[in-house]
Design an enzyme around this catalytic site. Structure first.
Site, PDB file in Angstrom:
ATOM      1  N   GLY A  24       0.807  -1.218   0.000  1.00 54.42           N
ATOM      2  CA  GLY A  24       0.000   0.000   0.000  1.00 54.42           C
ATOM      3  C   GLY A  24       0.834   1.259   0.000  1.00 54.42           C
ATOM      4  O   GLY A  24       0.307   2.357   0.210  1.00 54.42           O
ATOM      5  N   SER A  71       5.854   4.299   8.669  1.00 54.98           N
ATOM      6  CA  SER A  71       6.190   3.540   7.478  1.00 54.98           C
ATOM      7  C   SER A  71       4.881   3.114   6.836  1.00 54.98           C
ATOM      8  O   SER A  71       3.863   2.965   7.527  1.00 54.98           O
ATOM      9  CB  SER A  71       7.022   2.301   7.847  1.00 54.98           C
ATOM     10  OG  SER A  71       7.020   1.352   6.797  1.00 54.98           O
ATOM     11  N   THR A 109     -38.401 -30.743   5.736  1.00 53.44           N
ATOM     12  CA  THR A 109     -37.008 -31.174   5.829  1.00 53.44           C
ATOM     13  C   THR A 109     -36.700 -31.969   4.563  1.00 53.44           C
ATOM     14  O   THR A 109     -37.559 -32.709   4.070  1.00 53.44           O
ATOM     15  CB  THR A 109     -36.772 -32.057   7.082  1.00 53.44           C
ATOM     16  OG1 THR A 109     -37.642 -33.187   7.029  1.00 53.44           O
ATOM     17  CG2 THR A 109     -37.032 -31.279   8.367  1.00 53.44           C
ATOM     18  N   HIS A 110     -35.507 -31.790   4.034  1.00 58.11           N
ATOM     19  CA  HIS A 110     -35.146 -32.382   2.740  1.00 58.11           C
ATOM     20  C   HIS A 110     -36.079 -31.911   1.618  1.00 58.11           C
ATOM     21  O   HIS A 110     -36.286 -32.622   0.626  1.00 58.11           O
ATOM     22  CB  HIS A 110     -35.166 -33.915   2.804  1.00 58.11           C
ATOM     23  CG  HIS A 110     -34.280 -34.501   3.847  1.00 58.11           C
ATOM     24  ND1 HIS A 110     -32.991 -34.896   3.580  1.00 58.11           N
ATOM     25  CD2 HIS A 110     -34.489 -34.739   5.167  1.00 58.11           C
ATOM     26  CE1 HIS A 110     -32.448 -35.378   4.695  1.00 58.11           C
ATOM     27  NE2 HIS A 110     -33.339 -35.297   5.670  1.00 58.11           N
ATOM     28  N   SER A 115     -40.936  -9.739 -16.100  1.00 57.02           N
ATOM     29  CA  SER A 115     -40.620 -10.356 -17.384  1.00 57.02           C
ATOM     30  C   SER A 115     -40.834  -9.361 -18.509  1.00 57.02           C
ATOM     31  O   SER A 115     -41.765  -8.550 -18.468  1.00 57.02           O
ATOM     32  CB  SER A 115     -41.500 -11.589 -17.623  1.00 57.02           C
ATOM     33  OG  SER A 115     -41.305 -12.095 -18.930  1.00 57.02           O
ATOM     34  N   SER A 116     -39.973  -9.453 -19.514  1.00 57.06           N
ATOM     35  CA  SER A 116     -40.124  -8.610 -20.695  1.00 57.06           C
ATOM     36  C   SER A 116     -41.101  -9.205 -21.695  1.00 57.06           C
ATOM     37  O   SER A 116     -41.457  -8.556 -22.679  1.00 57.06           O
ATOM     38  CB  SER A 116     -38.753  -8.414 -21.370  1.00 57.06           C
ATOM     39  OG  SER A 116     -38.246  -9.669 -21.799  1.00 57.06           O
ATOM     40  N   LYS A 156     -46.128 -10.933 -14.607  1.00 57.95           N
ATOM     41  CA  LYS A 156     -45.183 -11.725 -13.820  1.00 57.95           C
ATOM     42  C   LYS A 156     -44.407 -10.811 -12.884  1.00 57.95           C
ATOM     43  O   LYS A 156     -43.920  -9.753 -13.279  1.00 57.95           O
ATOM     44  CB  LYS A 156     -44.216 -12.462 -14.737  1.00 57.95           C
ATOM     45  CG  LYS A 156     -43.409 -13.555 -14.057  1.00 57.95           C
ATOM     46  CD  LYS A 156     -42.639 -14.352 -15.103  1.00 57.95           C
ATOM     47  CE  LYS A 156     -42.041 -15.619 -14.504  1.00 57.95           C
ATOM     48  NZ  LYS A 156     -40.997 -15.325 -13.515  1.00 57.95           N
ATOM     49  N   VAL A 157     -44.296 -11.211 -11.624  1.00 60.50           N
ATOM     50  CA  VAL A 157     -43.533 -10.456 -10.622  1.00 60.50           C
ATOM     51  C   VAL A 157     -42.575 -11.417  -9.948  1.00 60.50           C
ATOM     52  O   VAL A 157     -42.974 -12.507  -9.517  1.00 60.50           O
ATOM     53  CB  VAL A 157     -44.462  -9.803  -9.575  1.00 60.50           C
ATOM     54  CG1 VAL A 157     -43.641  -9.044  -8.547  1.00 60.50           C
ATOM     55  CG2 VAL A 157     -45.455  -8.864 -10.256  1.00 60.50           C
ATOM     56  N   GLU A 201     -33.248 -12.307  -4.763  1.00 56.47           N
ATOM     57  CA  GLU A 201     -32.192 -12.641  -5.715  1.00 56.47           C
ATOM     58  C   GLU A 201     -30.971 -11.746  -5.533  1.00 56.47           C
ATOM     59  O   GLU A 201     -29.828 -12.204  -5.648  1.00 56.47           O
ATOM     60  CB  GLU A 201     -32.753 -12.530  -7.133  1.00 56.47           C
ATOM     61  CG  GLU A 201     -33.809 -13.574  -7.433  1.00 56.47           C
ATOM     62  CD  GLU A 201     -34.651 -13.286  -8.662  1.00 56.47           C
ATOM     63  OE1 GLU A 201     -35.505 -14.127  -8.997  1.00 56.47           O
ATOM     64  OE2 GLU A 201     -34.455 -12.213  -9.282  1.00 56.47           O
TER      65      GLU A 201
END
Length: 481
Positions: A117, A153, A201-202, A332-333, A338-339, A345
């Site tokens: 640095g 230094s 679970t799983h 969506s385009s 759609k939402v 994300e």
């Protein structure tokens, strides 16, 4: 340095067609006339056109605060006669101006630079020297090495500044963001306290839980992640300053490290102390590795929460659709209406980046040799970026997603009551094998478990009601006999 040429104000980028000539120990260098940096900074600019990304503004601020504190100590020390009172005051004033962010454009050195640095340390030294000389009315009144860098230094200044910048980022931005998310999750937990749903679970049906219990678990995860991050701060606050080049303290007056650290603590309000062992503090950035690891831990927790929320909100027809997220933007385009769970994300993407940053930090820290680690700039870059990313996305997730989550109460309960796993509470009455037979019969025939149990005559209707009370099952323990 030639300080007679006018310097740029905050609105300038420090570049101009005209140049001035600066010099250092390697000779003369042409520097943009309006730049406030000097020869060593210019060499670094030309040597490292790597990413186009300078070091973090918070790190520049931290470097400047170290310079201000060091100047105060030097000016008060008879062992440092080169930094007299007037120079000391001028350096402090210039450093405080840099720390304010007023001259951020004067620090263009790429983050991928000399491993100690030194280039950025000298960038700060040169800019402060330029400003201080102007204030004194003496073109060469303050020298970047002899005065601004006195008793220091790069090898103790830069890691000190990195640790200070990281602490400030954690305390100022990240911990409040995590606290805010935990509060929002607790609010949802209380709101959903009696919303019964199928446990999983799983990714398969399990015994009932409440949506409130799940959100309470998420809140605890976030709270514990914050606690683990906060627990690193005392070790991160043990600063290397005072060790100079290799940890021996050569060319620093007695008590310099402790005095500078004390002044930094006063300036910032943070818990800071001089490192007990300067060799360890300068040779190994272990505290930064620890912090990075805990940032990774927080990222992992946030990914878990965001993914669960995304699963529960999936649908609206072909998914779980147990909860509703705020509608933030078209998803969506090509598909109208759609939402998507966009903030979930974003959280997961940030988490991936933080995990990657930590891998770089771990490798970089492992490459230290003897008295110095020469990967400090990239360690700083990744740690400070992780703090910023986590703080930003956590705040957005809390306020724009979690705070507006609603529950489909009837759908949640229907999933819980229709799940064969609800029959687990029959084990104490009928035994594991007999209960398993009834569950298989229910799945094969489509007949509700309740009907099959009642048909056996082994339990009274009241006993069946108690055993299959979905909300009661979420409280644990044995069903009432």
């Amino acid at each position: 340095m030639d300080h007679n040429s006018p310097g740029p104000g905050p609105d300038h980028d420090g570049l101009s067609d005209s140049v001035r000539v600066e010099h250092d120990t390697m000779g003369e260098v042409a520097v943009p006339a309006r730049a406030r940096w000097g020869a060593q900074t210019q060499r670094a600019i030309e040597n490292f056109p790597v990413s186009g990304r300078p070091i973090h503004p918070r790190l520049i601020r931290a470097l400047a605060m170290v310079k201000a504190a060091a100047a105060e100590v030097n000016a008060a020390s008879p062992q440092v006669p080169t930094v007299d009172e007037s120079r000391g005051h001028a350096i402090v004033a210039a450093a405080e101006r840099v720390a304010s962010g007023d001259l951020i454009d004067q620090f263009p050195v790429d983050v991928f630079q000399t491993g100690s640095g030194t280039s950025s340390n000298m960038n700060v030294n040169e800019v402060i020297a330029h400003l201080a000389s102007e204030a004194l009315g003496e073109p060469d009144g303050v020298h970047p090495n002899d005065h601004v860098n006195a008793s220091q230094s790069s090898n103790d200044v830069f890691p000190t500044a990195v640790q200070l910048a990281a602490i400030e980022g954690v305390v100022t931005d990240l911990l409040p963001a995590l606290e805010s998310l935990a509060v929002r999750l607790r609010e949802r937990s209380q709101r959903f306290a009696s919303v019964v749903k199928a446990g999983r679970t799983h990714l398969m049906d399990a015994v009932p839980v409440t949506l409130g219990q799940e959100f309470g678990g998420y809140a605890t995860q976030v709270e514990q992640a914050a606690e683990r991050i906060a627990a690193t701060l005392d070790r991160l606050g043990a600063l290397p300053i005072g060790g100079t080049a290799v940890g021996t303290g050569l060319n620093a007056p007695d008590g310099f490290g402790a005095a500078v650290t004390s002044r930094l603590a006063d300036r910032t309000g943070l818990r800071l102390v001089e490192a007990a062992d300067h060799f360890a503090a300068q040779a190994a950035p272990d505290a930064l590795v620890e912090l990075s690891g805990q940032l990774r831990g927080a990222a992992v927790a946030l990914i878990k929460v965001a993914n669960d929320v995304r699963w529960m909100a999936s649908g609206p027809r072909a998914g779980l659709a147990e909860i509703h997220l705020p509608d933030l933007q078209p998803g969506s385009s090509i598909m109208p209406g759609k939402v998507n769970p966009v903030l979930c994300e974003a959280v997961c993407q940030v988490g991936a980046q933080v995990i990657g940053n930590d891998a770089v930090v771990a490798f970089a820290a492992s490459q230290g040799s003897f008295e110095l680690n020469t990967y400090l700039p990239v360690i700083a870059r990744n740690v400070l970026e992780s703090i910023d990313l986590l703080a930003s996305v956590t705040t957005l997730f809390a306020e724009r997603c979690v705070a507006g989550i609603g529950a489909d109460i009837h759908r949640c309960r229907a999933f819980a009551e229709l799940s064969p796993a609800i029959a687990t509470s029959l084990n104490p009455y009928l035994g594991y094998e007999r209960t398993a037979e009834l569950i298989k019969a229910s799945l094969n025939s489509g007949t509700p478990i309740r009907d099959l149990v009642e048909a056996t005559g082994q339990l009274t209707p009241d006993e069946v009601d108690r055993a299959l009370d979905a909300l009661a099952l979420t409280r644990g323990g044995l069903p009432p006999q």
